[in-house]
Design a protein around this motif. Structure first.
Motif, mmCIF file in Angstrom:
data_model
loop_
_atom_site.group_PDB
_atom_site.id
_atom_site.type_symbol
_atom_site.label_atom_id
_atom_site.label_comp_id
_atom_site.label_asym_id
_atom_site.label_seq_id
_atom_site.Cartn_x
_atom_site.Cartn_y
_atom_site.Cartn_z
ATOM 1 N N ARG A 193 9.211 15.899 -4.857
ATOM 2 C CA ARG A 193 8.267 15.357 -5.846
ATOM 3 C C ARG A 193 6.841 15.819 -5.576
ATOM 4 N NH1 ARG A 193 8.957 9.372 -5.341
ATOM 5 N NH2 ARG A 193 6.856 9.409 -6.180
ATOM 6 N N ALA A 194 6.471 15.896 -4.300
ATOM 7 C CA ALA A 194 5.127 16.340 -3.941
ATOM 8 C C ALA A 194 4.898 17.781 -4.395
ATOM 9 C CB ALA A 194 4.905 16.215 -2.437
ATOM 10 N N LEU A 195 5.868 18.655 -4.125
ATOM 11 C CA LEU A 195 5.733 20.048 -4.559
ATOM 12 C C LEU A 195 5.744 20.162 -6.075
ATOM 13 C CD1 LEU A 195 7.894 22.100 -2.046
ATOM 14 C CD2 LEU A 195 5.409 22.132 -2.327
ATOM 15 N N LYS A 196 6.603 19.410 -6.717
ATOM 16 C CA LYS A 196 6.696 19.453 -8.176
ATOM 17 C C LYS A 196 5.383 18.999 -8.815
ATOM 18 C CE LYS A 196 10.680 18.470 -9.730
ATOM 19 N NZ LYS A 196 11.911 17.801 -10.156
ATOM 20 N N THR A 197 4.755 17.991 -8.235
ATOM 21 C CA THR A 197 3.476 17.502 -8.752
ATOM 22 C C THR A 197 2.427 18.604 -8.721
ATOM 23 O OG1 THR A 197 3.949 15.269 -7.992
ATOM 24 C CG2 THR A 197 1.653 15.790 -8.405
ATOM 25 N N LYS A 198 2.367 19.329 -7.638
ATOM 26 C CA LYS A 198 1.402 20.417 -7.519
ATOM 27 C C LYS A 198 1.756 21.587 -8.430
ATOM 28 C CE LYS A 198 -1.597 19.014 -4.535
ATOM 29 N NZ LYS A 198 -3.001 18.920 -4.832
ATOM 30 N N GLN A 199 3.047 21.837 -8.610
ATOM 31 C CA GLN A 199 3.464 22.977 -9.438
ATOM 32 C C GLN A 199 3.284 22.708 -10.927
ATOM 33 O OE1 GLN A 199 7.413 23.814 -8.048
ATOM 34 N NE2 GLN A 199 6.678 24.820 -6.203
ATOM 35 N N ARG A 200 3.166 21.443 -11.318
ATOM 36 C CA ARG A 200 2.943 21.123 -12.728
ATOM 37 C C ARG A 200 1.646 21.715 -13.241
ATOM 38 N NH1 ARG A 200 3.885 15.075 -12.426
ATOM 39 N NH2 ARG A 200 6.014 15.177 -11.750
ATOM 40 N N LYS A 201 0.754 21.964 -12.361
ATOM 41 C CA LYS A 201 -0.545 22.509 -12.754
ATOM 42 C C LYS A 201 -0.485 24.021 -12.952
ATOM 43 C CE LYS A 201 -2.863 18.742 -10.507
ATOM 44 N NZ LYS A 201 -3.648 18.282 -9.393
ATOM 45 N N TRP A 207 0.829 -1.203 0.000
ATOM 46 C CA TRP A 207 0.000 0.000 0.000
ATOM 47 C C TRP A 207 0.864 1.254 0.000
ATOM 48 C CZ3 TRP A 207 -0.768 4.280 2.934
ATOM 49 C CH2 TRP A 207 -1.895 5.043 2.618
ATOM 50 N N ILE A 208 1.913 1.281 0.838
ATOM 51 C CA ILE A 208 2.788 2.456 0.909
ATOM 52 C C ILE A 208 3.499 2.666 -0.420
ATOM 53 C CG2 ILE A 208 4.924 3.348 1.925
ATOM 54 C CD1 ILE A 208 3.996 2.235 4.598
ATOM 55 N N ALA A 257 4.054 6.147 -5.064
ATOM 56 C CA ALA A 257 4.221 6.270 -6.519
ATOM 57 C C ALA A 257 3.192 7.239 -7.105
ATOM 58 C CB ALA A 257 4.091 4.898 -7.179
ATOM 59 N N ARG A 258 1.980 7.228 -6.563
ATOM 60 C CA ARG A 258 0.921 8.102 -7.067
ATOM 61 C C ARG A 258 0.945 9.483 -6.448
ATOM 62 N NH1 ARG A 258 -2.303 3.959 -5.486
ATOM 63 N NH2 ARG A 258 -3.339 5.336 -4.028
ATOM 64 N N HIS A 259 1.195 9.537 -5.148
ATOM 65 C CA HIS A 259 1.085 10.805 -4.420
ATOM 66 C C HIS A 259 2.099 10.826 -3.282
ATOM 67 C CE1 HIS A 259 -0.998 14.408 -3.065
ATOM 68 N NE2 HIS A 259 -0.867 13.942 -1.843
ATOM 69 N N PRO A 260 3.259 11.411 -3.495
ATOM 70 C CA PRO A 260 4.279 11.444 -2.439
ATOM 71 C C PRO A 260 3.760 12.148 -1.184
ATOM 72 C CG PRO A 260 5.177 12.221 -4.525
ATOM 73 C CD PRO A 260 3.701 12.088 -4.706
ATOM 74 N N MET A 261 4.080 11.576 -0.042
ATOM 75 C CA MET A 261 3.687 12.170 1.241
ATOM 76 C C MET A 261 4.656 11.727 2.315
ATOM 77 S SD MET A 261 0.278 9.945 2.125
ATOM 78 C CE MET A 261 -0.563 10.666 0.774
ATOM 79 N N GLY A 262 4.569 12.349 3.462
ATOM 80 C CA GLY A 262 5.476 12.077 4.566
ATOM 81 C C GLY A 262 5.020 10.936 5.450
ATOM 82 N N ARG A 263 5.901 10.601 6.393
ATOM 83 C CA ARG A 263 5.659 9.480 7.300
ATOM 84 C C ARG A 263 4.380 9.617 8.105
ATOM 85 N NH1 ARG A 263 11.389 7.443 9.079
ATOM 86 N NH2 ARG A 263 12.594 8.621 7.602
ATOM 87 N N ALA A 264 4.163 10.788 8.661
ATOM 88 C CA ALA A 264 3.006 10.978 9.544
ATOM 89 C C ALA A 264 1.703 10.713 8.799
ATOM 90 C CB ALA A 264 3.007 12.382 10.123
ATOM 91 N N ARG A 265 1.593 11.215 7.601
ATOM 92 C CA ARG A 265 0.366 11.018 6.814
ATOM 93 C C ARG A 265 0.204 9.555 6.415
ATOM 94 N NH1 ARG A 265 -2.398 14.543 2.896
ATOM 95 N NH2 ARG A 265 -4.152 13.291 2.212
#
Length: 144
Positions: free
Chosen positions: A102-110, A54-55, A60-68
């Motif tokens: 990667r998480a920031l880059k994904t959002k900035q692509r828009k 699952w992790i 792969a789809r949506h990078p996120m941190g440990r806590a989330r």
């Protein structure tokens, strides 16, 4: 048993999800535990393997941190100690700073460029650690 196998045939599930499903469908707690033991013995149910898969898919789809990641695994019924262990191992191998970039880059692509305060807020929401966020924001704002 047939009901549980059909439930597992669609998607990977945790022990807690299967137990809740069986109880909701009218099985007694004893029957549900018997079915879970049988499915675990057949290796149809394995929370450790579920958490790892699952992790990896989630990152792969949506990078996120440990806590989330830990919070989402807990919501799926994975034991806290197992969620901690698997998340720490997988995220350590993946490099949390790389995930944050990667998480920031994904959002900035828009087409959006986030101000530092917005980027910090987003990274916190996605469960990244404060030290990681500080390093990412510092590197991001340095002139090239």
């Amino acid at each position: 048993m047939d009901l549980a196998v059909r439930y597992l045939a669609r998607w990977d599930r945790t022990v807690a999800q299967v137990e809740q499903f069986l109880l909701h469908r009218g099985a007694s707690p004893t029957q549900a535990q018997h079915v879970i033991r049988r499915l675990s013995g057949l290796r149809y149910l394995d929370d450790h393997a579920y958490a790892e898969r699952w992790i990896e898919r989630r990152l792969a789809r949506h990078p996120m941190g440990r806590a989330r990641l830990k919070a989402e695994l807990r919501a799926r019924g994975v034991a806290e100690s197992l969620a901690d262990e698997v998340t720490d191992r997988v995220v350590q191998a993946a490099d949390e700073e790389d995930l944050a970039r990667r998480a920031l880059k994904t959002k900035q692509r828009k087409g959006r460029r986030y101000k530092p305060a917005q980027a910090v807020r987003l990274l916190r929401q996605w469960g990244f650690e404060e030290e990681t966020i500080a390093r990412i924001i510092k590197l991001r704002d340095e002139p090239e």
